[in-house]
Design an enzyme around this catalytic site. Structure first.
Site, short mmCIF file in Angstrom:
data_model
loop_
_atom_site.label_atom_id
_atom_site.label_comp_id
_atom_site.label_asym_id
_atom_site.label_seq_id
_atom_site.Cartn_x
_atom_site.Cartn_y
_atom_site.Cartn_z
N LYS A 191 0.85 -1.21 0.00
CA LYS A 191 0.00 0.00 0.00
C LYS A 191 0.88 1.25 0.00
CE LYS A 191 -1.70 1.65 4.02
NZ LYS A 191 -1.43 3.08 4.26
N ASN A 192 1.89 1.25 0.84
CA ASN A 192 2.69 2.47 0.99
C ASN A 192 3.59 2.76 -0.21
OD1 ASN A 192 1.43 2.83 3.37
ND2 ASN A 192 3.21 2.45 4.69
N CYS A 214 -5.29 12.58 12.40
CA CYS A 214 -5.86 11.31 12.01
C CYS A 214 -5.82 10.40 13.22
CB CYS A 214 -5.11 10.69 10.85
SG CYS A 214 -3.54 10.01 11.34
N ARG A 219 0.01 14.09 12.96
CA ARG A 219 0.60 13.99 11.63
C ARG A 219 0.70 15.35 10.94
NH1 ARG A 219 -1.20 8.17 9.17
NH2 ARG A 219 0.84 8.20 8.25
N ASP A 264 4.61 0.54 11.91
CA ASP A 264 3.42 -0.13 11.37
C ASP A 264 3.31 -1.58 11.83
OD1 ASP A 264 2.65 2.16 10.08
OD2 ASP A 264 3.31 1.55 8.10
N ARG A 310 -8.36 -0.65 4.66
CA ARG A 310 -7.52 0.39 4.04
C ARG A 310 -6.16 -0.18 3.64
NH1 ARG A 310 -6.02 4.23 7.92
NH2 ARG A 310 -4.65 4.75 6.22
C1 UD1 Z 1 4.33 6.79 6.28
C2 UD1 Z 1 3.48 5.55 6.09
C3 UD1 Z 1 2.96 5.04 7.43
C4 UD1 Z 1 4.13 4.83 8.38
C5 UD1 Z 1 5.00 6.07 8.46
C6 UD1 Z 1 6.25 5.86 9.29
C7 UD1 Z 1 2.52 5.85 3.90
C8 UD1 Z 1 1.31 6.06 3.08
N1 UD1 Z 1 2.36 5.87 5.22
O1 UD1 Z 1 3.47 7.79 6.85
O2 UD1 Z 1 2.27 3.81 7.21
O3 UD1 Z 1 3.63 4.53 9.65
O4 UD1 Z 1 5.41 6.48 7.14
O5 UD1 Z 1 7.00 4.81 8.79
O6 UD1 Z 1 3.60 5.60 3.38
N2 UD1 Z 1 6.15 14.48 10.85
C9 UD1 Z 1 6.19 15.81 11.19
N3 UD1 Z 1 6.09 16.74 10.19
C10 UD1 Z 1 5.94 16.38 8.89
C11 UD1 Z 1 5.89 15.01 8.54
C12 UD1 Z 1 6.00 14.08 9.54
O7 UD1 Z 1 6.33 16.17 12.35
O8 UD1 Z 1 5.84 17.27 8.03
C13 UD1 Z 1 6.23 13.46 11.91
C14 UD1 Z 1 4.93 12.66 12.00
O9 UD1 Z 1 3.99 13.34 12.79
C15 UD1 Z 1 5.40 11.39 12.63
C16 UD1 Z 1 6.78 11.21 12.01
O10 UD1 Z 1 7.18 12.48 11.55
O11 UD1 Z 1 5.50 11.56 14.02
C17 UD1 Z 1 6.84 10.19 10.89
O12 UD1 Z 1 6.00 10.59 9.86
P1 UD1 Z 1 6.24 10.23 8.32
O13 UD1 Z 1 7.51 9.47 8.16
O14 UD1 Z 1 6.08 11.48 7.54
O15 UD1 Z 1 5.02 9.25 8.05
P2 UD1 Z 1 3.98 9.31 6.88
O16 UD1 Z 1 4.65 9.63 5.60
O17 UD1 Z 1 2.81 10.13 7.30
#
Ligand code: UD1
Length: 418
Positions: free
Chosen positions: A22-23, A116, A121, A306, A399
């Site tokens: 999915k990711n 979410c 996030r 995850d 999902r």
């Molecule tokens: C992706 C994955 C999700 C997985 C996560 C971490 C997808 C669709 N989803 O989510 O399944 O759990 O990686 O491996 O690929 N953060 C900030 N600011 C930002 C962006 C992120 O503070 O602008 C923080 C988030 O709140 C979180 C951490 O960084 O605490 C990790 O987030 P991120 O690596 O961005 O995860 P996603 O891309 O949302």
């Protein structure tokens, strides 16, 4: 309301095919919007999040055909850069379309994704990076309006945290950048390598994907391409946790062994055995697993957040006490009260540490899936619990896991969807 009903207690035995990731699928479908032409994406899992991504592609003018696990997308007629709130709301990861639309149109209008189920996030890292690339961003009435009036600039972008989504958005936006884009402290997840591999087939030159520094040079024109999505390492770990919870021996085909490197040691510490025969994993679990002293979620190649919930489900019945520290997301223990309803002895300290005192037996209960992986964890726990468990709100599970009840039935579980 759909629910899953499990009569637990049967050890698992049999083999199952692993779905596409999915990711990986979601950012690659966003990349389709950045390209101009026909893309053929194989091994695309049949998930509600993927359907949501396809609806976004259709909304912006792409022609989509879905044949089994293959998506054929013609993006040559894409003509809009706005994503309505109703489509954004269906899937938080739709934020990854931001970079893709900017690359294609120099413009993007999306609604702010907001919080979410697993935490706040924020997207500050995405937006700061895009601003550094010369994108002007304004926020009004819950909408983010982004415009690169003078074009997108490449250059050096350093992330303060290796965010997966931010790395993907930078990679996508850089597809129409002037000059080379260098991302430092980039996420190293296998899904980043898969996105890079698709973009390379579309004409981009990318080096360093899977490492901390990624160098990206866009082509004159990004075309469509044919690509096969990698298999889903998190769903592989879900099947492993299910077998570890119920006991038994299973085969999972389609795995990519190196993607499981951060996960296997945890299952081995619990007393499970993994053998690989090419892309097939043979996984054997004892009738009762041992505790795993300490697990801490980390960015790849650390233990994935995850897989945290599903491994906790397995450890709920372990011999001894396990400690799990969740530092990636702030609200990712919502499955704990549900596992407790099934007889687990778990306490959460400081919001991010779960102390799991393994109990001899779990029992069936009526429980509610609160998020995707937490929902799969309840199914894993139910397979090893005595009696009947009813899992509600299973749209969360749908999902990310394709027809979980069918895969587990193939492994001998007594499970059905109602
Ligand atoms: C992706 C994955 C999700 C997985 C996560 C971490 C997808 C669709 N989803 O989510 O399944 O759990 O990686 O491996 O690929 N953060 C900030 N600011 C930002 C962006 C992120 O503070 O602008 C923080 C988030 O709140 C979180 C951490 O960084 O605490 C990790 O987030 P991120 O690596 O961005 O995860 P996603 O891309 O949302």
């Amino acid at each position: 309301m759909k629910k899953i009903i499990v009569n637990g207690g049967n050890p698992l035995c049999g083999s199952v095919d692993l779905q596409g990731s999915k990711n990986s699928a979601l950012p690659i479908l966003a990349a389709v919007a950045a390209a101009d032409g026909i893309s053929v994406i194989h091994n695309c899992p049949d998930l509600t999040d993927v359907t949501a991504a396809l609806k976004i592609l259709e909304h912006i003018g792409c022609k989509i055909k879905r044949e089994g696990h293959t998506v054929i997308a013609d993006s040559s007629c894409a003509n809009r850069f706005d994503i309505p709130e109703s489509l954004m709301r269906e899937m938080r990861s739709s934020i990854v379309f931001l970079g893709a639309l900017l690359a294609r149109f120099g413009n993007a209008s999306v609604s702010s994704p907001g919080g979410c189920e697993i935490g706040l996030r924020p997207i500050d890292l995405h937006l700061n990076a895009l601003r550094n690339m010369n994108v002007q961003i304004s926020e009004r009435g819950g909408r983010l309006n982004c415009k690169a009036a003078q074009g997108i600039n490449g250059g050096n972008i350093s992330l303060s945290f290796p965010s997966v989504g931010a790395t993907e958005n930078i990679m996508l936006a850089s597809m129409s950048a002037r000059g080379e884009t260098v991302v430092t402290n980039a996420a190293r997840e296998p899904e980043i390598i898969d996105l890079a591999s698709f973009l390379q087939k579309c004409g981009a030159k990318i080096s360093g994907a899977g490492q901390s520094v990624i160098r990206i040079n866009p082509p004159e024109k990004l075309t469509g391409a044919e690509h096969t999505i990698i298999s889903d390492r998190i769903v592989a770990s879900t099947f492993m946790a299910c077998a570890a919870s119920a006991g038994g021996k299973i085969a999972v085909s389609g795995v990519i062994r190196e993607h499981l490197d951060p996960i296997i040691p945890v299952f081995e510490a619990a007393g499970c055995e993994s053998d690989f025969n090419g892309r097939e994993l043979i996984f054997k679990a004892p009738s009762r697993v041992s505790r795993v002293k300490s697990i801490r979620t980390m960015p790849y190649p650390g233990f994935p957040t995850d897989s945290q919930a599903i491994v906790m489900a397995m450890l709920a019945k372990a011999k001894g006490t396990s400690v799990i520290t969740e530092k990636i997301f702030e609200n990712r223990f919502r499955h704990v009260p549900e596992l407790v309803k099934m007889g687990a002895d778990i306490r959460v300290e400081d919001g991010c540490v779960a102390v799991v005192e393994g109990v001899e037996e779990l029992h069936g209960a009526k429980v509610t899936a609160c998020d995707l992986r937490g929902g799969s964890a309840l199914v894993a726990a139910a397979l090893g619990a005595a009696g009947k468990t009813v899992v509600e709100e299973i749209h969360h599970i749908d999902r990310g896991c394709e027809a979980i009840e069918k895969s587990l039935t193939a492994l001998g579980a007594d499970i059905k969807r109602e």
